[in-house]
Design a protein around this motif. Structure first.
Motif, PDB file in Angstrom:
ATOM      1  N   ARG A 188       0.765  -1.213   0.042  1.00  0.00           N
ATOM      2  CA  ARG A 188       0.162   0.153  -0.004  1.00  0.00           C
ATOM      3  C   ARG A 188       0.913   1.380   0.135  1.00  0.00           C
ATOM      4  O   ARG A 188       0.553   2.477  -0.351  1.00  0.00           O
ATOM      5  CB  ARG A 188      -0.898  -0.150   1.014  1.00  0.00           C
ATOM      6  N   TYR A 189       2.209   1.094   0.621  1.00  0.00           N
ATOM      7  CA  TYR A 189       2.823   2.244   0.607  1.00  0.00           C
ATOM      8  C   TYR A 189       4.484   1.842   0.860  1.00  0.00           C
ATOM      9  O   TYR A 189       4.423   0.857   1.294  1.00  0.00           O
ATOM     10  CB  TYR A 189       2.265   3.363   1.785  1.00  0.00           C
ATOM     11  N   LEU A 236       3.653  -1.369  12.258  1.00  0.00           N
ATOM     12  CA  LEU A 236       2.485  -1.594  12.049  1.00  0.00           C
ATOM     13  C   LEU A 236       2.640  -2.676  10.622  1.00  0.00           C
ATOM     14  O   LEU A 236       2.232  -3.923  10.777  1.00  0.00           O
ATOM     15  CB  LEU A 236       1.662  -0.697  11.296  1.00  0.00           C
ATOM     16  N   ASP A 238       5.139  -4.616  10.196  1.00  0.00           N
ATOM     17  CA  ASP A 238       5.674  -6.018  10.736  1.00  0.00           C
ATOM     18  C   ASP A 238       4.558  -6.888  11.124  1.00  0.00           C
ATOM     19  O   ASP A 238       4.745  -8.115  11.232  1.00  0.00           O
ATOM     20  CB  ASP A 238       6.593  -5.757  12.286  1.00  0.00           C
ATOM     21  N   ILE A 239       3.346  -6.412  11.402  1.00  0.00           N
ATOM     22  CA  ILE A 239       2.345  -7.569  11.894  1.00  0.00           C
ATOM     23  C   ILE A 239       1.280  -7.910  11.018  1.00  0.00           C
ATOM     24  O   ILE A 239       0.525  -8.465  11.058  1.00  0.00           O
ATOM     25  CB  ILE A 239       1.628  -6.983  13.170  1.00  0.00           C
ATOM     26  N   LEU A 240       1.329  -7.015   9.447  1.00  0.00           N
ATOM     27  CA  LEU A 240       0.390  -7.429   8.733  1.00  0.00           C
ATOM     28  C   LEU A 240       0.764  -8.376   7.698  1.00  0.00           C
ATOM     29  O   LEU A 240       1.988  -8.162   7.546  1.00  0.00           O
ATOM     30  CB  LEU A 240       0.011  -6.154   8.056  1.00  0.00           C
ATOM     31  N   SER A 241       0.164  -9.401   7.818  1.00  0.00           N
ATOM     32  CA  SER A 241       0.483 -10.516   7.106  1.00  0.00           C
ATOM     33  C   SER A 241       0.982 -10.368   5.804  1.00  0.00           C
ATOM     34  O   SER A 241       1.889 -11.306   5.449  1.00  0.00           O
ATOM     35  CB  SER A 241      -0.832 -11.377   7.144  1.00  0.00           C
ATOM     36  N   SER A 242       0.708  -9.622   5.055  1.00  0.00           N
ATOM     37  CA  SER A 242       1.136  -9.591   3.545  1.00  0.00           C
ATOM     38  C   SER A 242       2.633  -9.300   3.614  1.00  0.00           C
ATOM     39  O   SER A 242       3.523  -9.824   2.564  1.00  0.00           O
ATOM     40  CB  SER A 242       0.321  -8.435   2.801  1.00  0.00           C
ATOM     41  N   ARG A 244       4.603 -10.231   6.305  1.00  0.00           N
ATOM     42  CA  ARG A 244       4.967 -10.857   7.438  1.00  0.00           C
ATOM     43  C   ARG A 244       5.724 -12.209   6.912  1.00  0.00           C
ATOM     44  O   ARG A 244       5.157 -12.966   6.149  1.00  0.00           O
ATOM     45  CB  ARG A 244       4.192 -11.458   8.520  1.00  0.00           C
ATOM     46  N   PRO A 246       7.336 -15.884   7.433  1.00  0.00           N
ATOM     47  CA  PRO A 246       6.810 -17.098   8.271  1.00  0.00           C
ATOM     48  C   PRO A 246       7.936 -17.120   9.464  1.00  0.00           C
ATOM     49  O   PRO A 246       7.697 -17.919  10.404  1.00  0.00           O
ATOM     50  CB  PRO A 246       7.124 -18.198   7.357  1.00  0.00           C
ATOM     51  N   SER A 248       9.367 -14.564  11.451  1.00  0.00           N
ATOM     52  CA  SER A 248       9.532 -13.181  12.092  1.00  0.00           C
ATOM     53  C   SER A 248       9.215 -13.679  13.423  1.00  0.00           C
ATOM     54  O   SER A 248       8.613 -14.683  13.901  1.00  0.00           O
ATOM     55  CB  SER A 248       8.176 -12.343  11.693  1.00  0.00           C
TER      56      SER A 248
ATOM     57  N   ASN B 528      16.678 -11.062  13.587  1.00  0.00           N
ATOM     58  CA  ASN B 528      15.338 -10.609  13.220  1.00  0.00           C
ATOM     59  C   ASN B 528      14.569 -11.885  13.289  1.00  0.00           C
ATOM     60  O   ASN B 528      13.486 -11.605  12.460  1.00  0.00           O
ATOM     61  CB  ASN B 528      15.310  -9.640  12.131  1.00  0.00           C
ATOM     62  N   SER B 742       3.922 -21.752   9.968  1.00  0.00           N
ATOM     63  CA  SER B 742       3.611 -20.516  10.520  1.00  0.00           C
ATOM     64  C   SER B 742       2.143 -20.392  10.381  1.00  0.00           C
ATOM     65  O   SER B 742       1.356 -21.156   9.248  1.00  0.00           O
ATOM     66  CB  SER B 742       4.327 -19.280   9.754  1.00  0.00           C
ATOM     67  N   ASN B 744      -0.550 -17.047   9.807  1.00  0.00           N
ATOM     68  CA  ASN B 744      -0.912 -15.709   9.774  1.00  0.00           C
ATOM     69  C   ASN B 744      -2.232 -15.147   9.755  1.00  0.00           C
ATOM     70  O   ASN B 744      -3.060 -16.042   9.436  1.00  0.00           O
ATOM     71  CB  ASN B 744      -0.312 -15.166   8.539  1.00  0.00           C
ATOM     72  N   PHE B 745      -2.533 -14.138  10.447  1.00  0.00           N
ATOM     73  CA  PHE B 745      -3.944 -13.706  10.425  1.00  0.00           C
ATOM     74  C   PHE B 745      -3.989 -12.469   9.378  1.00  0.00           C
ATOM     75  O   PHE B 745      -3.095 -11.450   9.470  1.00  0.00           O
ATOM     76  CB  PHE B 745      -3.770 -13.158  11.922  1.00  0.00           C
TER      77      PHE B 745
END
Lengths: 279, 775
Positions: A188-189, A236, A238-242, A244, A246, A248, B528, B742, B744-745
């Motif tokens: 998205r950005y 933010l 870091d937690i959005l699945s697209s 992320r 596996p 992480s 990381n 994994s 994911n949500f």
């Protein structure tokens, strides 16, 4: 014996081939997971731009993750105000349930804004400084043929980073022909800093995928954001699945600049935009 | 200096005990135990006196033994699993050098087990949680894509858990991935993986002996908290030239070995390379055919005897991974180590090994092209000097002592811009440190049937200049900068690490063992990712980062059955860890001068029960292991200060390994693993950001959820085509369990007003075949 050997070799070849195919493709499936629902928390979302208002602050509460509509309840009747560092204060009015709008405030580069939200006997505060505005010099687009055979366009955004270290940017790209309009490159950005490029003329590449075509108009928006806003959107993503991976580490709520246990952000930023027609 | 004093003290002690031994009219026999066919020194062979029950010694890592007895005539038996027992009558009227050559004994079907010829070392030794894997076992156990890998095979032992499916990273008794000391021929290895963690750097053709220790870590090992993996490579055949090799799906290997001078010295060179990228060359696309995607490794070693008392070894390891796609990215990393070792035997009691080791790990990453091109390089370099002594006082007492000093250079990162790039060049300051230690340990039979091994390790760590050293406030902002010159001592830590273990022999076949160990770790790995990554960063202890400490208590019951055919052990442990490291949310370690500002410090503890039943020989061999454990951590700034399950917490962990020598043509093996899913953080709510038009997960507690249980069956069959070649077929995940790598949500991409959980499975059923040969 010879034919037996040949047969064996064929089996080995086929097994090898399929092993490699299998190995390279992770398999995804939707699964059902039982999740707890935490006690509701307040979500604050406030934006001030260097463009004419009104600016809005949206208040809502959290719900369960698998909410049936993904629409969470708004917070009404809160007292919301924004003050700048010159002492100008604007009390925001609730225009629709949970959305509060400014009336007199004018966003300007160099000003620091303080947001105050009072609801349910608690006050939540946040401050954000609007950075120096950075302008896009020019845009150009090149067609691209990718590794996977997919073709598309690379759009290059050229701008000059100011001499002092500590500039933070966010680029949004929109296409006249793509819905949702802000996802032409699947992201998205883009967020970036001048950590390695301070003071230089920068060339940022936006990769537009298969959903753009000759004749489409692409709008590129360059936002100068402050460090707290960068941190928020960085954590933010870091937690959005697209985005992320596996592998992480443990996910956590984004680093918010709002006091108390509120979620969300309050951001003052400048916007410069330019358009390019693909040919 | 202190180390030197300790050494002098010990030499004096030795002199004393030597004279005492002399006055009691005792004589010493010493020598080396070797494989009679290849000349390889045998590690851990039992040299026992038939006439004196319970009297004997075990050969050390270089095959050396020394046995001091009263004058007399004895029958000496030398035993080693898989080899015919050597027996010799020795008239011990003076000090003697007696070398033994053992010859392999193919285990025949329906073989009659000869009582008393099988070692019960696991019952009688003071080693508590130390397990040895036979190379034949490693070669028979099925693994992913048929690439035999010790780091994957040891994950099948109780107390050791896989850190991620298909990966080489492991957790030992609740310890982190960086708390394992991996030593290859005395040299510590910093990054032990190829292909982003899917394969280890250890080529199993080159390996002679593997020992893994998770409890009761002896004083000679230090620098890591949780475990030791001691890997010894083959010395090379000193009788005749030969080679072994294999062609697998992923990589091919070739080993050549032979004498330099027959029975005096030998060499071995062992190489491995992946070859999938060779097919890229066939592409007509000029980008693709210039791309590279491979790794290789090369082990080279030579040794030469300078008489009966001296032996020199020179060895090297070179490994590199290379991923390169022209104009887009390039990534390569690898280890280089070089070791020069000198074995010297003083008299016939004192064995010494002196090592000079250089070790270099580094990676380089080229990103972008043209105006956006830049290269990142980072690494760690060690200069290491080590002296180890083993003094065989008499058959009831062995003393080990030594010193070690390592000069570390940390190169956290340098950015080099391309010639037309708009990126600036940047170097994060190097860090320098000196890590030294001195130890001694004494293994002693107090009375018949009670043996103890007590020891002490003193470790000293100094962060050295030059450099700018920062102090930080709560929020991570720099509050003070101090400048140091070259060789200034910036910060020094020292620790005394007591190590003690005891064995009470209940009878010939059972014993109770207990141990206490303290371990210290001065180097810390920042990552990381949950798996091993080439760009993981090693950082030294400093004014901000304290050394990690662990105390472990361990008690176990060991019992052998059926003439030592079955080994069983049941162990309980408790481990307490201090100064553990976790990260602030969003911490980015790449090219950051202030990584220490991103760290959080806390503590952890782990306790559990481990059961292992192992069948060591016969037509069917293998083991069943079960671990019940709990590992928790507590950090003031994480999870509101509440303790939470560590990522490495696995309640149940089961592994079953069966190897079946069906006949002279076929060998079958199977392994099955089951474990409780990892502790993970899942959302406990969601909220909408209007301007973003997105549904965001809300997290409330660290690791409050569990992944689904993990289980998998692997099968393998080896078909011997002849005496010199075989084909190995293996089936990974034979019943095609969809294990979650994994979860994911996300918002359902087809219906944005719905959220969903998506599970990724990387390894469904995967067959493979490997061709192995030797000549």
């Amino acid at each position: 014996m010879n034919t037996k050997r040949n047969y064996l070799l064929r089996i080995i070849f086929v097994l090898t081939f399929f092993s490699i195919i299998w190995f390279l493709s992770g398999c995804q499936q939707v699964v059902s997971i039982d999740l707890n629902t935490a006690n509701p928390r307040i979500v604050v979302e406030g934006n001030i731009k260097d463009q004419p208002g009104p600016y809005s602050v949206v208040l809502s509460t959290t719900g369960s993750y698998f909410d049936t509509t993904l629409a969470t309840p708004p917070i009404s009747h809160a007292q919301v105000s924004i003050t700048d560092d010159l002492g100008n204060r604007d009390t925001l009015k609730e225009v629709i349930s949970g959305t509060y709008q400014s009336s007199t405030l004018i966003g300007a580069s160099g000003r620091t804004y303080t947001l105050s939200v009072k609801t349910d006997g608690k006050e939540y505060m946040a401050t954000s400084s609007m950075p120096t505005k950075v302008f896009i010099d020019s845009l150009y687009a090149l067609s691209r043929h990718g590794l996977d055979g997919e073709s598309g366009y690379d759009i290059y955004v050229i701008f000059k980073d100011p001499p002092e270290l500590g500039n933070y940017y966010r680029i949004n790209a929109r296409s006249s022909a793509v819905i949702p309009a802000d996802s032409i490159d699947g992201r998205r950005y883009r967020l970036f800093t001048d950590k390695l490029t301070n003071g230089n003329v920068m060339t940022e590449r936006i990769r537009a995928g298969r959903n753009v075509n000759v004749g489409d108009t692409i709008t590129i928006e360059l936002r100068s954001i402050d460090k707290a806003t960068y941190d928020y959107f960085h954590t933010l993503s870091d937690i959005l699945s697209s985005d992320r991976s596996p592998t992480s580490l443990s996910p956590a709520n984004p680093n918010s600049n709002i006091s108390g246990d509120a979620l969300g952000y309050f951001a003052a930023y400048t916007i410069d935009s330019k358009q390019i027609v693909l040919r | 200096m202190k180390a030197l004093v300790v050494v002098i003290m010990f030499l004096f002690l030795l002199y004393l005990s030597n004279s005492i031994a002399f006055t009691q009219a005792k004589q010493t026999m010493s020598g080396t135990v070797k494989n009679g066919e290849t000349g390889e020194a045998l590690i851990g062979a039992a040299v026992v006196v038939k006439e004196l029950s319970g009297v004997g010694v075990v050969s050390n890592a270089y095959g050396f033994y020394s046995l001091t007895l009263s004058r007399g005539t004895y029958t000496i038996l030398v035993q080693y699993l898989g080899f015919k027992t050597a027996s010799d009558t020795i008239v011990l009227d003076r000090d003697r050098i007696e070398n033994f050559n053992l010859f392999s004994q193919p285990i025949k079907i329906g073989e009659v087990v000869v009582s008393g010829e099988r070692t019960n070392a696991n019952v009688t030794s003071t080693e508590v949680s130390a397990k040895k894997l036979e190379i034949d076992e490693i070669k028979s156990i099925p693994v992913l894509l048929g690439e035999k890998d010790i780091l994957k095979t040891i994950q099948l032992l109780p107390g050791i858990q896989s850190a991620g499916e298909g990966g080489t990273g492991f957790y030992a008794r609740g310890g982190g991935i960086d708390q394992n000391l991996i030593v290859l021929d005395e040299a510590p290895v910093y990054n032990s993986s190829h292909l982003l963690g899917f394969l280890s750097v250890f080529n199993s053709d080159a390996i002679k002996d593997v020992k893994v220790i998770t409890g009761g870590i002896p004083a000679e090992y230090g620098g890591r908290l949780s475990s030791v993996l001691d890997i010894r490579t083959n010395d090379g055949n000193d009788k005749e030239f030969g080679g072994t090799g294999g062609i697998g799906l992923l990589a091919s290997r070739l080993t050549l070995e032979g004498p330099i001078v027959r029975d005096e010295g030998s060499f071995i060179v062992s190489g491995r390379r992946t070859y999938a990228d060779l097919f890229l060359k066939l592409s007509k696309d000029t980008l693709i055919n210039r791309a590279s995607l491979y790794f290789y490794d090369l082990n080279a070693k030579a040794n030469y005897s300078l008489g009966q008392k001296d032996r020199m070894f020179i060895s090297g390891y070179f490994g590199r991974d290379n991923f390169n796609y022209p104009g887009t990215f390039g990534f390569n990393w690898g280890n280089t180590t070089g070791t020069l070792r000198w074995n010297h035997i003083f008299g016939d009691h004192l064995f010494s090994n002196t090592s000079f080791i250089i070790s270099d790990y580094g990676y380089s990453n080229v990103v972008g092209s043209g105006t956006s091109e830049f290269q990142i390089t980072s690494g760690i370099r060690d200069l290491n000097f080590k002296m180890d002594f083993q003094y065989f006082t008499n058959s009831q007492s062995t003393i080990k002592f030594g010193v070690n000093s390592v000069y570390h250079t940390f190169l956290p990162g340098t950015v080099t811009a391309g010639s037309t790039s708009f990126t600036n060049s940047l170097t994060i300051e190097n860090r320098y440190a000196l890590e030294s230690s001195a130890y001694f340990s004494h293994e002693l039979d107090i009375v018949s049937g009670i043996k103890i091994n007590y020891g002490l390790r003193y470790s000293l760590f100094s962060l050295l200049g030059p450099g700018h050293i920062y102090s930080y406030d709560e929020s991570g902002s720099v509050v003070d900068t101090a400048t140091y010159r070259s060789r200034d001592f910036i910060k020094t830590y020292s620790n005394l690490e007591p190590r003690i273990s005891a064995n009470v022999l209940l009878n010939e076949t059972s014993s109770i063992k207990a141990s206490y160990t303290r371990t210290t770790q001065y180097l810390h790995l920042l990552s990381n990712s949950t798996t091993s990554n080439p760009s993981d960063l090693w950082v030294p202890s400093s004014n901000n980062v304290k050394p990690q400490l662990a105390d472990q208590y361990d008690v176990g019951y060991f019992r052998n059955f059926n003439d030592n055919q079955f080994e069983a052990s049941f162990e309980l442990y408790y481990k307490n860890m201090q100064n553990l490291i976790d990260y602030k949310n969003g911490a980015d370690f790449l090219l950051n001068q202030n990584v220490e500002a991103l760290l959080l410090y806390g503590r952890g503890w782990s306790y559990g029960a481990e059961l292992l039943v192992r069948k060591k020989f016969g037509q069917v061999t293998g083991w069943v292991g079960y671990t019940l454990s709990k590992t928790e951590e507590q950090f003031d700034q994480i999870n509101n200060g509440q303790a939470f399950p560590a990522r490495q917490d696995r309640t149940h962990d089961v592994s079953v390994v069966v190897i079946y020598d069906y006949n002279s043509v076929w060998n079958f093996s199977a392994s099955w693993v089951y474990n409780t899913g990892n502790a993970v953080t899942f959302p406990s709510g969601g909220y909408r950001l209007e301007a973003e038009n997105r549904w965001i997960p809300l997290y409330t507690e660290r690791n409050g959820y569990r992944m689904p249980a993990y289980h998998r069956l692997d099968l393998s069959a080896t078909w011997k085509l002849g005496p010199r070649s075989n084909l190995n077929f293996s089936l990974y995940n034979a019943y095609d369990r969809m294990n979650a790598y994994s979860i994911n949500f996300r918002q359902d991409p087809n219906n944005l007003s719905k959220a969903q959980a998506v599970q990724t499975t990387f390894f469904p059923i995967i067959p493979s075949v490997t061709y192995n040969f030797n000549f």
